[in-house]
Scaffold this motif. Structure first.
Motif, PDB file in Angstrom:
ATOM      1  N   ILE A 141       0.920  -1.097  -0.099  1.00 35.91           N
ATOM      2  CA  ILE A 141       0.189  -0.060  -0.025  1.00 35.91           C
ATOM      3  C   ILE A 141       0.955   1.230  -0.084  1.00 35.91           C
ATOM      4  N   ILE A 142       0.829   2.086  -0.754  1.00 41.09           N
ATOM      5  CA  ILE A 142       1.546   3.254  -0.988  1.00 41.09           C
ATOM      6  C   ILE A 142       0.536   4.327  -0.717  1.00 41.09           C
ATOM      7  N   ARG A 143       0.720   5.219   0.017  1.00 34.84           N
ATOM      8  CA  ARG A 143      -0.034   6.610   0.583  1.00 34.84           C
ATOM      9  C   ARG A 143       1.105   7.564   0.910  1.00 34.84           C
ATOM     10  N   GLY A 144       0.960   8.647  -0.229  1.00 36.01           N
ATOM     11  CA  GLY A 144       1.716   9.681   0.019  1.00 36.01           C
ATOM     12  C   GLY A 144       3.412   9.037   0.176  1.00 36.01           C
ATOM     13  N   ASP A 145       4.064   9.559   1.249  1.00 37.83           N
ATOM     14  CA  ASP A 145       5.424   9.239   1.310  1.00 37.83           C
ATOM     15  C   ASP A 145       5.766   8.129   1.983  1.00 37.83           C
ATOM     16  N   TYR A 146       4.719   7.183   2.404  1.00 37.27           N
ATOM     17  CA  TYR A 146       4.796   6.015   2.988  1.00 37.27           C
ATOM     18  C   TYR A 146       4.262   4.672   2.461  1.00 37.27           C
ATOM     19  N   GLN A 147       5.156   3.748   2.517  1.00 38.20           N
ATOM     20  CA  GLN A 147       4.660   2.628   1.963  1.00 38.20           C
ATOM     21  C   GLN A 147       4.580   1.193   3.108  1.00 38.20           C
ATOM     22  N   VAL A 148       3.331   0.494   2.905  1.00 39.69           N
ATOM     23  CA  VAL A 148       3.214  -0.524   3.571  1.00 39.69           C
ATOM     24  C   VAL A 148       3.509  -1.846   2.726  1.00 39.69           C
ATOM     25  N   HIS A 149       4.447  -2.684   3.060  1.00 39.86           N
ATOM     26  CA  HIS A 149       4.890  -3.907   2.328  1.00 39.86           C
ATOM     27  C   HIS A 149       4.359  -5.032   3.265  1.00 39.86           C
ATOM     28  N   ARG A 150       3.532  -5.745   2.673  1.00 41.77           N
ATOM     29  CA  ARG A 150       3.483  -7.180   3.294  1.00 41.77           C
ATOM     30  C   ARG A 150       4.268  -8.398   2.723  1.00 41.77           C
ATOM     31  N   GLN A 151       4.839  -8.945   3.580  1.00 38.52           N
ATOM     32  CA  GLN A 151       5.621 -10.284   3.199  1.00 38.52           C
ATOM     33  C   GLN A 151       4.914 -11.351   3.662  1.00 38.52           C
ATOM     34  N   ILE A 152       4.994 -12.508   3.008  1.00 40.42           N
ATOM     35  CA  ILE A 152       4.626 -13.474   3.508  1.00 40.42           C
ATOM     36  C   ILE A 152       5.572 -14.619   3.877  1.00 40.42           C
ATOM     37  N   ARG A 153       5.497 -15.271   4.841  1.00 36.24           N
ATOM     38  CA  ARG A 153       6.541 -16.326   5.198  1.00 36.24           C
ATOM     39  C   ARG A 153       5.852 -17.554   5.548  1.00 36.24           C
ATOM     40  N   SER A 154       6.593 -18.704   5.306  1.00 33.99           N
ATOM     41  CA  SER A 154       5.993 -19.932   5.160  1.00 33.99           C
ATOM     42  C   SER A 154       6.556 -20.877   6.024  1.00 33.99           C
ATOM     43  N   SER A 155       6.270 -21.695   6.808  1.00 41.24           N
ATOM     44  CA  SER A 155       7.224 -22.582   7.462  1.00 41.24           C
ATOM     45  C   SER A 155       6.292 -24.167   7.503  1.00 41.24           C
ATOM     46  N   SER A 156       7.159 -25.309   7.679  1.00 37.45           N
ATOM     47  CA  SER A 156       6.446 -26.366   7.735  1.00 37.45           C
ATOM     48  C   SER A 156       7.096 -27.277   8.737  1.00 37.45           C
ATOM     49  N   ASN A 157       6.465 -28.032   9.398  1.00 37.94           N
ATOM     50  CA  ASN A 157       6.918 -29.068  10.348  1.00 37.94           C
ATOM     51  C   ASN A 157       6.052 -30.299  10.161  1.00 37.94           C
ATOM     52  N   TYR A 158       6.453 -31.493  10.724  1.00 38.75           N
ATOM     53  CA  TYR A 158       5.934 -32.673  10.595  1.00 38.75           C
ATOM     54  C   TYR A 158       5.396 -32.937  12.004  1.00 38.75           C
ATOM     55  N   MET A 159       4.102 -33.147  12.186  1.00 39.99           N
ATOM     56  CA  MET A 159       3.633 -33.505  13.200  1.00 39.99           C
ATOM     57  C   MET A 159       4.209 -34.852  13.869  1.00 39.99           C
ATOM     58  N   PRO A 160       4.878 -34.953  14.859  1.00 43.73           N
ATOM     59  CA  PRO A 160       5.580 -36.114  15.645  1.00 43.73           C
ATOM     60  C   PRO A 160       4.890 -37.229  15.552  1.00 43.73           C
ATOM     61  N   GLU A 161       3.671 -37.290  16.348  1.00 40.72           N
ATOM     62  CA  GLU A 161       2.931 -38.646  16.421  1.00 40.72           C
ATOM     63  C   GLU A 161       2.610 -39.281  15.221  1.00 40.72           C
ATOM     64  N   VAL A 162       2.025 -38.529  14.217  1.00 38.16           N
ATOM     65  CA  VAL A 162       1.540 -39.026  12.964  1.00 38.16           C
ATOM     66  C   VAL A 162       2.560 -39.466  11.948  1.00 38.16           C
ATOM     67  N   THR A 163       3.559 -38.647  11.895  1.00 42.82           N
ATOM     68  CA  THR A 163       4.883 -39.201  11.273  1.00 42.82           C
ATOM     69  C   THR A 163       5.469 -40.306  11.681  1.00 42.82           C
ATOM     70  N   VAL A 164       5.969 -40.465  12.981  1.00 41.02           N
ATOM     71  CA  VAL A 164       6.396 -41.713  13.509  1.00 41.02           C
ATOM     72  C   VAL A 164       5.397 -43.032  13.251  1.00 41.02           C
ATOM     73  N   GLN A 165       4.097 -42.603  13.310  1.00 43.63           N
ATOM     74  CA  GLN A 165       3.390 -43.989  13.029  1.00 43.63           C
ATOM     75  C   GLN A 165       3.505 -44.519  11.568  1.00 43.63           C
ATOM     76  N   LYS A 166       3.459 -43.459  10.664  1.00 52.41           N
ATOM     77  CA  LYS A 166       3.535 -43.977   9.223  1.00 52.41           C
ATOM     78  C   LYS A 166       5.058 -44.240   8.866  1.00 52.41           C
ATOM     79  N   LEU A 167       5.961 -43.779   9.493  1.00 49.93           N
ATOM     80  CA  LEU A 167       7.421 -44.509   9.392  1.00 49.93           C
ATOM     81  C   LEU A 167       7.351 -45.771   9.817  1.00 49.93           C
ATOM     82  N   ASP A 168       6.919 -45.935  10.892  1.00 53.50           N
ATOM     83  CA  ASP A 168       6.674 -47.401  11.478  1.00 53.50           C
ATOM     84  C   ASP A 168       5.972 -48.368  10.673  1.00 53.50           C
TER      85      ASP A 168
END
Length: 131
Positions: free
Chosen positions: A52-79
């Motif tokens: 968003i740019i208004r006058g002399d100012y800018q708002v910049h939205r960044q998008i960050r993403s992170s993933s992790n494995y759910m321990p119980e479900v992942t261990v069960q599938k690996l087993d």
């Protein structure tokens, strides 16, 4: 040498005022961020970067993403897939049981004194005292 430091009423009052202002500022910042996100969600879509740019100012939205494995479900599938090499077996003390055994006298607390870490934190709380 141990030098004595004085604390004045004015310093305590200033801390109190600044702390109160900090709460108000954080609340206002939260409301403005929420408004900016709502505007960007409506104009370019949710979870999309934009600006968003208004006058002399800018708002910049960044998008960050992170993933992790759910321990119980992942261990069960690996087993299930016989992929036990991908599973870490971790030995950890059951501290609740150990503390209970110490309280009941089954285990000597001194035996584990060198194994125990104690974390100490300090906090400053200033309140207005009306007389």
């Amino acid at each position: 040498m141990n030098e004595t430091i004085g604390v004045t009423e004015e310093e305590i009052k200033r801390f109190y005022v600044l702390h109160d202002q900090k709460k108000e500022i954080e609340q206002e910042l939260h409301q403005l961020k929420k408004k900016f996100h709502q505007f960007l969600d409506g104009s370019i879509g949710k979870e999309r970067k934009g600006e968003i740019i208004r006058g002399d100012y800018q708002v910049h939205r960044q998008i960050r993403s992170s993933s992790n494995y759910m321990p119980e479900v992942t261990v069960q599938k690996l087993d299930d897939l016989n992929l036990s090499d991908f599973i870490i077996t971790e030995k950890r003390p059951d501290t609740e049981k150990l503390e209970a055994a110490i309280k009941l006298g089954f285990v000597d607390a001194a035996t584990f004194e060198d194994c125990k870490n104690t974390k100490v934190t300090q906090a400053i709380v200033v309140k207005e005292v009306k007389q």
